[in-house]
Design a protein around this motif. Structure first.
Motif, PDB file in Angstrom:
ATOM      1  N   ASP A 237      -6.980  -5.423   2.280  1.00 12.94           N
ATOM      2  CA  ASP A 237      -6.026  -6.354   1.671  1.00 12.94           C
ATOM      3  C   ASP A 237      -4.736  -5.661   1.239  1.00 12.94           C
ATOM      4  O   ASP A 237      -4.043  -6.121   0.329  1.00 12.94           O
ATOM      5  N   VAL A 238      -4.402  -4.559   1.880  1.00  7.23           N
ATOM      6  CA  VAL A 238      -3.179  -3.836   1.532  1.00  7.23           C
ATOM      7  C   VAL A 238      -1.950  -4.662   1.903  1.00  7.23           C
ATOM      8  O   VAL A 238      -0.975  -4.733   1.181  1.00  7.23           O
ATOM      9  N   GLY A 239      -2.024  -5.299   3.088  1.00  9.20           N
ATOM     10  CA  GLY A 239      -0.924  -6.147   3.538  1.00  9.20           C
ATOM     11  C   GLY A 239       0.006  -5.465   4.513  1.00  9.20           C
ATOM     12  O   GLY A 239      -0.039  -4.245   4.704  1.00  9.20           O
ATOM     13  N   ASP A 240       0.862  -6.275   5.186  1.00  4.92           N
ATOM     14  CA  ASP A 240       1.880  -5.769   6.108  1.00  4.92           C
ATOM     15  C   ASP A 240       1.303  -4.936   7.242  1.00  4.92           C
ATOM     16  O   ASP A 240       1.939  -4.008   7.736  1.00  4.92           O
ATOM     17  N   GLY A 241       0.062  -5.244   7.672  1.00  3.96           N
ATOM     18  CA  GLY A 241      -0.507  -4.542   8.808  1.00  3.96           C
ATOM     19  C   GLY A 241      -1.097  -3.185   8.476  1.00  3.96           C
ATOM     20  O   GLY A 241      -1.288  -2.361   9.371  1.00  3.96           O
ATOM     21  N   TRP A 242      -1.390  -2.943   7.194  1.00  3.17           N
ATOM     22  CA  TRP A 242      -1.955  -1.649   6.781  1.00  3.17           C
ATOM     23  C   TRP A 242      -3.336  -1.846   6.173  1.00  3.17           C
ATOM     24  O   TRP A 242      -3.610  -2.845   5.525  1.00  3.17           O
ATOM     25  N   TRP A 243      -4.206  -0.884   6.403  1.00  2.00           N
ATOM     26  CA  TRP A 243      -5.530  -0.818   5.793  1.00  2.00           C
ATOM     27  C   TRP A 243      -5.662   0.498   5.044  1.00  2.00           C
ATOM     28  O   TRP A 243      -4.919   1.451   5.298  1.00  2.00           O
ATOM     29  N   GLU A 244      -6.650   0.521   4.158  1.00  2.00           N
ATOM     30  CA  GLU A 244      -7.002   1.761   3.477  1.00  2.00           C
ATOM     31  C   GLU A 244      -8.370   2.194   3.977  1.00  2.00           C
ATOM     32  O   GLU A 244      -9.275   1.373   4.153  1.00  2.00           O
ATOM     33  N   GLY A 245      -8.522   3.484   4.226  1.00  2.00           N
ATOM     34  CA  GLY A 245      -9.789   3.979   4.728  1.00  2.00           C
ATOM     35  C   GLY A 245     -10.055   5.404   4.296  1.00  2.00           C
ATOM     36  O   GLY A 245      -9.188   6.081   3.736  1.00  2.00           O
ATOM     37  N   GLU A 246     -11.287   5.858   4.572  1.00  2.00           N
ATOM     38  CA  GLU A 246     -11.711   7.198   4.177  1.00  2.00           C
ATOM     39  C   GLU A 246     -12.212   7.951   5.403  1.00  2.00           C
ATOM     40  O   GLU A 246     -12.997   7.430   6.206  1.00  2.00           O
TER      41      GLU A 246
ATOM     42  N   ILE B  87      -8.739   9.880   1.499  1.00  2.00           N
ATOM     43  CA  ILE B  87      -8.539   8.434   1.476  1.00  2.00           C
ATOM     44  C   ILE B  87      -7.045   8.152   1.525  1.00  2.00           C
ATOM     45  O   ILE B  87      -6.250   8.828   0.881  1.00  2.00           O
ATOM     46  N   GLY B  88      -6.649   7.149   2.314  1.00  2.00           N
ATOM     47  CA  GLY B  88      -5.244   6.788   2.389  1.00  2.00           C
ATOM     48  C   GLY B  88      -5.012   5.589   3.283  1.00  2.00           C
ATOM     49  O   GLY B  88      -5.951   4.965   3.795  1.00  2.00           O
ATOM     50  N   LEU B  89      -3.732   5.256   3.483  1.00  2.00           N
ATOM     51  CA  LEU B  89      -3.341   4.099   4.290  1.00  2.00           C
ATOM     52  C   LEU B  89      -3.096   4.496   5.739  1.00  2.00           C
ATOM     53  O   LEU B  89      -2.674   5.609   6.024  1.00  2.00           O
ATOM     54  N   PHE B  90      -3.332   3.552   6.647  1.00  2.00           N
ATOM     55  CA  PHE B  90      -3.068   3.772   8.066  1.00  2.00           C
ATOM     56  C   PHE B  90      -2.794   2.412   8.705  1.00  2.00           C
ATOM     57  O   PHE B  90      -3.216   1.366   8.186  1.00  2.00           O
TER      58      PHE B  90
END
Length: 592
Positions: free
Chosen positions: A35-44, A50-53
């Motif tokens: 739910d980060v938005g604008d075509g981004w996800w958070e993952g590990e 951990i960060g956005l991609f």
């Protein structure tokens, strides 16, 4: 879908300051937030980072299903050079609003209205472009490499062939048309249009601007239009030459960059700072973009030619409220006739300028650019890796050490004896100290590595502008060689060959001036950024807070019982030249 596994389809270089994750093709991530938005996800990642991609860079891993084909469209949208805005329907960026079919006064006036005007006039040499039997024309290479068929065709016709590759930089930049005199007959060069070169101890250089200035980019403000349907960030630009602020959006910067690129095809126009799609309204992102736009403006303002260009001055001085004035200046810029090849008509240089060694100098610069680009990229990768380690491995190792020491102190605390309280407190404070050192490692990249990374990214962008310049000079030199050969064979009048050579000298002098300007900027920038980097490193490794903390912990051990941790801290401080008291001067030590 938190906990879902995804596989990375493309390499992605994240920006640590934006909490972005650097990943490589084939890496497997665990989704932690979609739910980060604008075509981004958070993952590990498997190593705990951990960060956005970008969502479009991964595919979901499903049992028994083979990997799906990479989404070509998504890949294309991220394959830009990093300095141009993604401006398609459904744009990710707030500054590239889709305003089609709507009226928006000042903003609307930035839309493209006219195509660039035709090139300007230069006395032309009568040159045809005959084809050989295969339909190929001379390719601008060295005359010794031209095939027999091409040589015979040139000899029969007595002409210089234009490059058959109409997509080469030499052709697209207008360098070939200028060199051969094949330019239109519309433009008129005034005194204010003229740009001067001068001879210096390092070779040709641009005559410095008589009124240099700097700029500030401040007060980024979120604004909206269409009753809040569209949002964007506006920046306040103030040049020291006028001290009068104007308000501009990112799309306005993008328009300016396009105009500069179109007019000065063979000058090094600094790439515009890249767009970031995640957290576009976040405070950190807005501030980082403001800093980079300010650096870009000042980079352009330091260039003796770009800084005095009409389009740049119009961008800096036209009042936001003067819509008619803005539209008039915008149309003038888009109808400018002195663009591309015609730009060379505006260049004047004294006869004292010598360019006899320009071929070797430009070739050497080409090798320098390739080497600097390669090693700058490697340094950037190492710095990014260090940033990740500082917030990951380094921080965790210190904190793990601190937690382990703290647990021993907690164990000691279970034995409530007066003689044990000192050593218990010492272990507790030592554990906290290492935890705080880990936090310092996490924060330190903001003070040294990230500013250095900004400079490295900027230079990687600028270095990408020079290979085309080197190639154009190489092809222009080959054309001159061909002209001289035709003169020797009585296939071309010497006067025509002399005109080509004179234009080639202008092109060479412009190229050398750009090279010398780059080196002058490089020396200053690298001195400043590395000095700041090392000063921050010194401050970090001599951190007063950490030193005092270690001294305090050492004191606790010295006031308790001699033990291995006390000896360890005592030796650490002694190595750095600090003299500590022995057990007989505890009071003096405590006072320090």
């Amino acid at each position: 879908m938190a906990g879902t596994k995804v596989r990375v389809l493309y390499d992605f270089e994240g920006d640590p300051s934006g909490n972005e994750l650097s990943v490589n093709e084939g890496d497997v991530l665990t989704i932690t937030n979609q739910d980060v938005g604008d075509g981004w996800w958070e993952g590990e990642l498997s190593d705990g980072r951990i960060g956005l991609f970008p969502e479009a860079y991964v595919e979901t891993i499903s049992d028994g299903a083979g990997p799906s084909a990479p989404p070509a469209a998504a890949a294309e949208s991220y394959q830009s050079n990093g300095y141009q805005g993604y401006n398609d329907e459904g744009s990710f960026d707030e500054d590239e609003d889709d305003d089609r079919g709507r009226s928006n006064s000042f903003d609307e006036s930035w839309d493209n209205e006219t195509a660039p005007a035709a090139a300007a006039a230069v006395p032309a040499i009568s040159i045809s472009t005959p084809q050989n039997d295969s339909g190929a024309a001379w390719d601008g290479g060295d005359s010794s490499t031209i095939s027999r068929n091409r040589s015979e065709s040139i000899s029969r016709s007595g002409t210089i062939r234009k490059n058959i590759n109409r997509f080469s930089t030499f052709v697209k930049s207008g360098g070939e048309d200028y060199l051969l005199g094949n330019i239109g007959k519309k433009a008129h060069v005034t005194d204010t249009d003229q740009i001067s070169l001068q001879e210096t101890h390092i070779g040709p250089q641009w005559v410095p601007s008589p009124n240099p200035y700097t700029l500030t980019c401040t007060e980024p403000t979120k604004r909206s239009k269409f009753k809040g349907v569209k949002s964007f960030i506006a920046y306040r630009i103030t040049p020291t030459s006028t001290n009068f602020p104007v308000e501009r959006r990112y799309k306005h910067f993008d328009w300016l960059h396009d105009r500069l690129m179109e007019k000065f095809t063979l000058l090094s126009v600094p790439p515009l700072p890249d767009k970031q799609y995640a957290g576009r309204y976040g405070e950190d992102f807005v501030e980082k973009r403001r800093e980079r736009l300010e650096k870009w403006l000042n980079r352009v303002a330091r260039h003796p030619v770009l800084a005095r260009s009409d389009v740049f001055l119009h961008f800096l001085t036209c009042k936001t409220t003067e819509e008619k004035q803005w539209k008039a200046g915008k149309r003038r810029a888009e109808k400018d006739e002195l663009i591309g090849s015609a730009f060379y008509m505006t260049v004047t240089m004294p006869t004292t300028i010598q360019v006899v060694n320009s071929e070797a100098d430009v070739e050497r610069f080409g090798k320098f650019v390739r080497s600097m680009d390669e090693n700058t990229l490697k340094l950037k990768e190492r710095c990014q890796e260090h940033c990740e380690k500082s917030s990951g491995i380094f921080k965790r190792e210190y904190q793990k050490l601190g937690q382990t020491i703290t647990r021993i102190g907690e164990t000691f605390a279970t034995e409530e004896k007066d003689y044990a309280r000192g050593i218990t407190e010492a272990f507790s404070q030592t554990g906290k100290m290492y935890d705080e050192i880990g936090a310092l490692y996490e924060e330190q990249p903001k003070n040294d590595m990230l500013p250095l990374l900004d400079v490295l990214r900027e230079y990687l962008g600028m270095l990408s502008t020079y290979p085309d310049m080197v190639d154009v000079h190489k092809e222009a030199t080959a054309k001159v060689t061909q002209c001289k050969k035709l003169v020797e064979e009585d296939k071309m009048p010497k006067s025509d060959s002399d005109e080509v050579e004179q234009r080639a000298d202008v092109l060479s002098a412009v190229t050398m001036a750009e090279i010398n300007h780059f080196h002058s900027e490089r020396v200053i920038d690298m001195k400043d950024c590395m000095t700041a980097f090392l000063q921050s490193q010194i401050k970090f490794h001599q951190e007063v807070y950490v030193y005092r903390k270690i001294k305090y912990c050492c004191y606790l051990y010295l006031t308790a019982e001699q033990n291995i941790f006390g000896d360890f801290l005592y030796v650490c401080l002694s190595v750095f030249g600090y003299t500590l008291p022995d057990h007989n001067s505890k009071i003096a030590f405590q006072e320090k």
